[in-house]
Design an enzyme around this catalytic site. Structure first.
Site, PDB file in Angstrom:
ATOM      1  N   LYS A   8      61.109  17.313  44.369  1.00  0.00           N
ATOM      2  CA  LYS A   8      60.918  18.307  45.622  1.00  0.00           C
ATOM      3  C   LYS A   8      59.554  18.036  46.422  1.00  0.00           C
ATOM      4  O   LYS A   8      58.564  17.984  45.741  1.00  0.00           O
ATOM      5  CB  LYS A   8      60.765  19.861  44.997  1.00  0.00           C
ATOM      6  CG  LYS A   8      61.495  20.790  46.069  1.00  0.00           C
ATOM      7  CD  LYS A   8      61.566  22.113  45.138  1.00  0.00           C
ATOM      8  CE  LYS A   8      62.086  23.216  46.286  1.00  0.00           C
ATOM      9  NZ  LYS A   8      62.254  24.443  45.274  1.00  0.00           N
TER      10      LYS A   8
HETATM   11  O1  G3P Z   1      63.936  27.975  46.646  1.00  0.00           O
HETATM   12  C1  G3P Z   1      62.673  28.543  47.568  1.00  0.00           C
HETATM   13  C2  G3P Z   1      62.420  29.880  46.987  1.00  0.00           C
HETATM   14  O2  G3P Z   1      62.030  29.955  45.779  1.00  0.00           O
HETATM   15  C3  G3P Z   1      61.541  30.749  47.755  1.00  0.00           C
HETATM   16  O3  G3P Z   1      62.204  32.086  47.707  1.00  0.00           O
HETATM   17  O4  G3P Z   1      61.865  34.438  47.899  1.00  0.00           O
HETATM   18  O5  G3P Z   1      59.916  33.060  47.367  1.00  0.00           O
HETATM   19  O6  G3P Z   1      60.956  33.083  49.544  1.00  0.00           O
HETATM   20  P1  G3P Z   1      61.247  33.215  48.336  1.00  0.00           P
END
Ligand code: G3P
Length: 218
Positions: free
Chosen positions: A87
């Site tokens: 990633k």
């Molecule tokens: O896959 C990306 C994710 O982990 C981010 O999610 O909820 O932290 O915006 P969030």
């Protein structure tokens, strides 16, 4: 549409895998930290454990932000297991690294994507997956789902092979909307995935079937 779980929590990963619908896992440094995983070796060991649990791609994120560092880290991560996907953040050196990994047969997930222009660059550089962050766009009152639709349209017109991995999913509705909007993959925590199961008419209907069966067989 493929289902990935967005977590570094082993029991959540196992639960999703047991459901029989899991195609992969995404992690990031915040999710690793949330599980209390720190230190180079502990992080690597944790990725290996995740890869053993899942029959599918596991995204492991680099910490470096310079080309040489990203490449060096990514090559080490890619050797941990055959299902590791490296990633890489959507930054200038990240784009260069995406191309390097593509040329060397290492699969990638380009993360922190918030615009169609970034999506075009990542596809041109040969990213395997592209992660637009829907929830974080919604957080600032823009429309995360319209970004998925725009990227899906561009990729279809241009014939790009990069898969659109809708990320930063916060709800079951986000999953359904991603499916309608042309995402190839969603990655979500366990809760929104399990939320897809729920409908009150299912519960009412099942209760009635079971009650009728009990009555008939009393
Ligand atoms: O896959 C990306 C994710 O982990 C981010 O999610 O909820 O932290 O915006 P969030």
């Amino acid at each position: 549409m493929k289902f990935f779980i967005d977590t570094a929590n082993l029991s959540d990963i196992q639960e999703a895998a047991d459901l029989g619908i899991l195609d992969g896992v995404t992690t990031n440094p915040s999710l690793m930290a949330k599980e209390g995983i720190s230190g180079d070796q502990a992080v690597k060991d944790h990725y290996v454990k995740i890869c053993e649990l899942v029959d599918g791609d596991v995204s492991a994120e680099v910490i470096s932000t310079d080309f040489e560092g990203i490449v060096q880290e990514g090559e080490v991560l890619a050797q941990l297991a055959p299902n590791i996907v490296v990633k890489v953040p959507m930054i200038r050196d990240g784009v260069k690294a995406l191309r390097h990994f593509y040329d060397h047969g290492i699969r990638t997930n380009c993360t922190l994507v918030f615009s169609p222009g970034q999506a075009i660059l990542a596809a041109k550089a040969g990213a395997t997956y592209l992660s637009p962050f829907i929830g974080r766009i919604d957080d600032i009152t823009w429309d995360g789902m319209s970004l998925i639709r725009e990227i899906a349209e561009i990729y279809a017109i241009q014939g790009y092979e990069t898969e659109i991995l809708a990320a930063s999913i916060r709800s079951s509705k986000h999953i359904v909307e991603s499916a309608k909007s042309g995402a190839d993959v969603i990655t979500a925590p366990l809760k929104p995935i399990l939320g897809l199961l729920n409908h009150p008419l299912t519960d009412i209907g099942l209760a009635k079937f079971l009650a009728d069966h009990k009555k008939a067989n009393a």
